[in-house]
Design an enzyme around this catalytic site. Structure first.
Site, short mmCIF file in Angstrom:
data_model
loop_
_atom_site.label_atom_id
_atom_site.label_comp_id
_atom_site.label_asym_id
_atom_site.label_seq_id
_atom_site.Cartn_x
_atom_site.Cartn_y
_atom_site.Cartn_z
N ASP A 168 27.24 21.72 -16.20
CA ASP A 168 27.11 20.24 -16.24
C ASP A 168 27.23 19.61 -14.86
OD1 ASP A 168 29.91 20.70 -16.16
OD2 ASP A 168 30.37 19.27 -17.77
N GLU A 180 27.89 26.86 -19.77
CA GLU A 180 29.23 26.64 -19.20
C GLU A 180 29.14 26.53 -17.69
OE1 GLU A 180 31.58 25.38 -21.16
OE2 GLU A 180 31.54 27.18 -22.39
N HIS A 181 29.86 25.55 -17.15
CA HIS A 181 29.88 25.27 -15.71
C HIS A 181 28.49 24.93 -15.18
CE1 HIS A 181 34.15 26.14 -15.00
NE2 HIS A 181 34.00 27.06 -15.94
N GLU A 228 39.06 10.85 -15.25
CA GLU A 228 39.53 12.22 -15.04
C GLU A 228 39.45 12.60 -13.56
OE1 GLU A 228 39.45 14.59 -18.16
OE2 GLU A 228 40.05 16.36 -17.03
N GLY A 284 41.38 24.53 -24.36
CA GLY A 284 39.96 24.58 -24.00
C GLY A 284 39.07 23.81 -24.96
N ASP A 320 32.28 16.96 -21.68
CA ASP A 320 33.34 16.76 -22.69
C ASP A 320 33.40 15.31 -23.16
OD1 ASP A 320 33.74 19.35 -21.98
OD2 ASP A 320 35.66 19.01 -20.95
N SER A 359 39.06 20.41 -25.09
CA SER A 359 38.90 19.06 -24.54
C SER A 359 39.85 18.03 -25.13
CB SER A 359 37.47 18.56 -24.72
OG SER A 359 36.67 19.16 -23.79
N SER A 360 41.11 18.40 -25.20
CA SER A 360 42.09 17.42 -25.65
C SER A 360 42.15 16.24 -24.68
CB SER A 360 43.47 18.06 -25.78
OG SER A 360 43.84 18.67 -24.57
N SER A 361 41.92 16.49 -23.40
CA SER A 361 42.01 15.37 -22.45
C SER A 361 40.85 14.40 -22.63
CB SER A 361 42.14 15.85 -21.00
OG SER A 361 41.14 16.76 -20.70
C1 GLA Z 1 35.52 21.71 -18.55
C2 GLA Z 1 34.93 20.45 -17.91
C3 GLA Z 1 33.44 20.29 -18.27
C4 GLA Z 1 32.67 21.58 -18.00
C5 GLA Z 1 33.40 22.80 -18.58
C6 GLA Z 1 32.76 24.09 -18.20
O1 GLA Z 1 35.57 21.57 -19.93
O2 GLA Z 1 35.62 19.31 -18.31
O3 GLA Z 1 32.88 19.22 -17.58
O4 GLA Z 1 32.43 21.75 -16.64
O5 GLA Z 1 34.76 22.85 -18.19
O6 GLA Z 1 31.50 24.19 -18.76
#
Ligand code: GLA
Length: 409
Positions: A48, A45-46, A171, A135, A183, A137-139
């Site tokens: 990418d 997480e965080h 985005e 959380g 995502d 990733s609907s977008s």
């Molecule tokens: C969101 C972002 C991703 C990633 C995550 C955290 O989903 O869209 O690119 O940074 O947060 O891992």
């Protein structure tokens, strides 16, 4: 051409029928239908946007877009979830955020056009079963399904990675969230039954089978997240600050991904306490993803679960993107028989947790979490057991002969 991913099967699901009927009512005629999945991230997480490693899974929750061509250069768009219509003139798209859901549609169209893909006008109807702001990733699901629909409608082919990158750019430029590639990438490249370990620098991917006795349990805390206002961009800036300082001592590094734990400790005194913690999360999380991948490869789901627990602690204490509700949901899961691992998933500041649960215990765990979380918070959570699915593609009764990435259906 991208032949490496199995074609989506035409699907006669209820939502496809509902969407076709809605489309006929709104615009008349028979649309082509495309879909793109939401995702859950198992670990990483965080990382990418620091050129690091992630391990997402595409979920069998999708955004569907029905489309048919128009003679002019307009997009007429109806969102069933928002019960709203918007209108986009393809000749007049300008970058910038309005805060409206249509930013994603306008943004994808804008980036496709500015990347040299000349689009036809279209009538579109959108329906999604990816819960918004949870959380999952609907977008990204909206962006990727829209890209597929607009490209398919214009009979343009593009490869999956290029589509993911264009959606990420949409985005950045139209929603003004400086997200990484995870995502959009998993929404394009997901594979049924698999998690995907992605190197966000090289974009090399490795498919990791999810053992058949393991269930993916996604627990929505019902506390919505909002990236643009929720601190996501702040975290990204903190990482950039950490990189800037460390690069003075370590001129060979290109991103925080290149910093080792020893190097971080050696130069820790140069960083403020907060920036040090942010960098420590990124550095240790990258190690965890690689170790977790090895654990999954050898079928050691218990070890994988321990890395998930460490990841959650690091996100809570060092990266500070968890919430009391996410922490509680993880704590409640950790106490249950059959739970291998639990952690918050996605950007944080609300949203969902992911549990890996033994199939034999999954229903019991689901019931207990549902009751215990509600008893402690007064909030009724949504606890879903979902499957790993394929990435975006054409669906429905009459998909066009080729879908957006040029693969035969
Ligand atoms: C969101 C972002 C991703 C990633 C995550 C955290 O989903 O869209 O690119 O940074 O947060 O891992």
């Amino acid at each position: 051409m991208d032949e490496s991913v199995a074609p989506s099967k035409p699907e006669g699901s209820l939502v496809v029928h509902k969407l076709s009927a809605l489309f006929a009512e709104l615009y008349g005629g028979h649309p082509a239908i495309y879909r793109a999945p939401g995702r859950v991230n198992l670990i990483g997480e965080h990382t990418d946007y620091n050129d690091g490693f992630v391990m997402p899974v595409a979920l069998d929750l999708y955004t569907y877009v029905a489309v048919s061509p128009r003679a002019d250069r307009r997009l007429r768009v109806y969102s069933e979830n928002m019960s709203e219509t918007c209108d986009v003139d393809l000749n007049l798209i300008r970058p910038g955020r309005s805060g409206h859901w249509s930013d994603y549609v306008r943004g994808v169209a804008g980036v496709l056009e500015s990347s040299g893909y000349r689009l036809r006008g279209a009538d579109l109807a959108i329906m999604s079963d990816v819960p918004l702001g949870s959380g999952l990733s609907s977008s990204a699901a909206l962006e990727v399904s829209t890209a597929w629909a607009l490209l398919g409608n214009s009979q343009i082919t593009a490869d999956r990675t290029t589509i993911a990158q264009m959606c990420q750019k949409a985005e950045h430029v139209y929603a003004e969230t400086m997200c990484g590639i995870m995502d959009q990438f998993i929404s394009c490249h997901g594979r049924v039954g698999h998690a995907l370990m992605l190197d966000c620098r090289s974009l090399e991917l490795e498919l990791l089978p999810i053992p058949s006795h393991v269930r993916l349990m996604v627990c929505n805390t019902m506390v919505k997240h909002e990236h643009a206002t929720g601190g996501y961009n702040t975290r990204r800036h903190e990482c950039e600050e950490g990189f800037r300082v460390l690069a003075q001592a370590l001129p060979g590094i290109r991103a925080l991904r290149d910093v080792t734990r020893d190097e971080l400790e050696k130069y820790a005194h140069r960083l403020s306490p907060v920036i040090y913690k942010r960098v420590r999360h990124v550095v240790t999380e990258n190690d965890r993803v690689k170790e977790a991948a090895s654990a999954l490869e050898t079928g050691d789901v218990a070890a994988f679960g321990r890395f998930m627990a460490d990841s959650h602690r690091s996100l809570r204490d060092d990266y500070e993107v968890s919430t009391p509700e996410l922490d509680l949901m993880v704590e409640l899961a950790n106490g249950q028989e059959g739970v291998y691992g639990a952690r918050m998933t996605g950007g944080g500041f609300g949203g969902s947790t992911i549990n890996l649960v033994d199939a034999a215990h999954a229903e019991k765990v689901q019931q207990r979490l549902d009751q215990n979380y509600e008893a402690r918070t007064g909030l009724k959570p949504t606890i879903l057991i979902r499957e790993a699915s394929d990435g975006a593609g054409a669906v429905g009764e009459n998909p066009r002969e080729t879908d957006a990435k040029g693969r035969s259906e």
